[in-house]
Enzyme design. Structure first.
Site, PDB file in Angstrom:
ATOM      1  N   ARG A 238       9.159  -6.799  -7.127  1.00  0.00           N
ATOM      2  CA  ARG A 238       8.113  -5.988  -6.494  1.00  0.00           C
ATOM      3  C   ARG A 238       7.514  -6.794  -5.345  1.00  0.00           C
ATOM      4  NH1 ARG A 238      10.170  -2.296  -8.673  1.00  0.00           N
ATOM      5  NH2 ARG A 238       9.239  -0.749 -10.067  1.00  0.00           N
ATOM      6  N   GLU A 267       5.453   0.173   0.719  1.00  0.00           N
ATOM      7  CA  GLU A 267       6.767   0.799   0.923  1.00  0.00           C
ATOM      8  C   GLU A 267       6.594   2.240   1.336  1.00  0.00           C
ATOM      9  OE1 GLU A 267       9.264   0.140  -2.496  1.00  0.00           O
ATOM     10  OE2 GLU A 267       9.178  -2.026  -2.260  1.00  0.00           O
ATOM     11  N   HIS A 286      14.465  -0.962  -0.833  1.00  0.00           N
ATOM     12  CA  HIS A 286      14.303  -0.825  -2.282  1.00  0.00           C
ATOM     13  C   HIS A 286      15.482  -0.066  -2.914  1.00  0.00           C
ATOM     14  CE1 HIS A 286      11.043  -0.731  -5.653  1.00  0.00           C
ATOM     15  NE2 HIS A 286      12.252  -0.811  -6.172  1.00  0.00           N
TER      16      HIS A 286
END
Ligand code: DGY
Length: 321
Positions: A238, A267, A286
């Protein structure tokens, strides 16, 4: 009567079809845009179950809007976007998708490590931009993987899967974890150490711990200063675990050699982020678990948790905190 659920993202048709056989399903239909928060605040009001992903923040306010909610089924292994404590206090079960994405995420982590070490993205752009005039002895030189030391922060399922890959590449393995993993030490010759030792002695540092407020900026200025000037930092966990401003400074000032990042504090990352101006950073959107088979398995478990629980059974993979 069928129980009502809301699905926050468009999911594979086969999983949708399975859900509608058992439940009264409403789904956010946009392919690439997450459901807006105001919409979800309304939709959550009277449903029995929620099928969500990491793009929705299921905080106290969101949960308080739900009058009938019994289960939040999360299509991800990470659940830092959900206030699990508050949900549980309200008697709502939270589930996730452990196990099925382990190997896929370890593959991507190793791919990012290799791409960063061997400057794969930079080299590809170099060719496409017409900069390749001839082969040359010191052109686009990178770092070796074979024989190097990898320090893995977090020896959970994905950390262990990464360690197996590292072993296959002839790397020495160090790890830092809440508890020792004696079976991994025996199987792979991995050595347990404290965080400072890991940072000081690793050629590659890979972050694979779950996010919680306690690990916010675990890697900041002080920790980056401890790393070797030749080291590479890889984050597929993360974004908030790294202080991005400190990372930018360390990369720009050549205090570490490079970074490979699949995750960011915000994000999508802002396109004007200074990190994106650096040649020694490989950035991905991601995609750690993004293989076809794995994403289908993740959606299947998320659906199975909803069906099983709302039809009176036990949830298959409850989050226990
Ligand atoms: C997870 O599962 O937590 C990933 O970050 C998304 O697949």
């Amino acid at each position: 009567m069928k129980r009502k659920i809301y699905v926050t993202r468009k999911i594979p048709a086969s999983i949708y079809d399975q859900l509608v056989q058992h439940l009264d399903v409403k789904m956010w239909e946009e392919e690439d845009i997450p459901v807006p928060r105001e919409v979800l605040l309304k939709e959550i009001k009277d449903v029995d179950g929620l099928f969500c992903t990491i793009t929705e923040t299921i905080d106290e306010k969101m949960i308080s809007h739900a009058e009938n909610l019994k289960i939040i089924s999360n299509m991800a292994v990470g659940f830092n976007h959900i206030d699990v404590k508050f949900a549980n206090k309200k008697g709502i079960v939270v589930t996730n998708t452990p196990g099925v994405l382990t190997e896929t995420t370890a593959d991507l982590t190793f791919a990012l490590l290799m791409a960063t070490a061997r400057r794969v993205v930079e080299a590809s752009n170099y060719l496409r931009n017409g900069e390749w005039k001839s082969w040359s002895p010191m052109q686009l030189i990178g770092k070796d993987i074979y024989g190097a030391t990898i320090g893995i922060i977090g020896m959970g399922r994905i950390g262990q899967a990464l360690a197996r890959r590292a072993k296959g590449f002839g790397m020495k393995i160090l790890y830092y974890n809440r508890s020792r993993k004696l079976e991994i030490e025996k199987e792979l010759g991995a050595e347990y150490c404290d965080l400072d030792t890991l940072l000081e002695t690793s050629d590659y540092v890979s972050i694979l711990i779950p996010y919680s407020p306690g690990v916010k900026y675990l890697i900041g200025n002080k920790e980056l200063q401890r790393m070797k000037k030749t080291a590479i930092l890889i984050n597929t966990a993360r974004g908030g675990i790294i202080d991005e401003q400190a990372l930018y400074n360390a990369l720009k000032n050549k205090e570490i050699w490079a970074a490979g990042l699949d995750v960011f504090e915000k994000e999508p990352i802002d396109l004007d982020s200074p990190l994106l101006t650096l040649p020694n950073v490989v950035t991905l959107p991601h995609i750690g678990s993004a293989s076809e088979a794995t994403r289908i398995k993740m959606a299947e478990i998320t659906a199975d948790n909803l069906i099983q629980f709302l039809e009176g059974g036990d949830p298959l993979t409850p989050v226990i905190i």
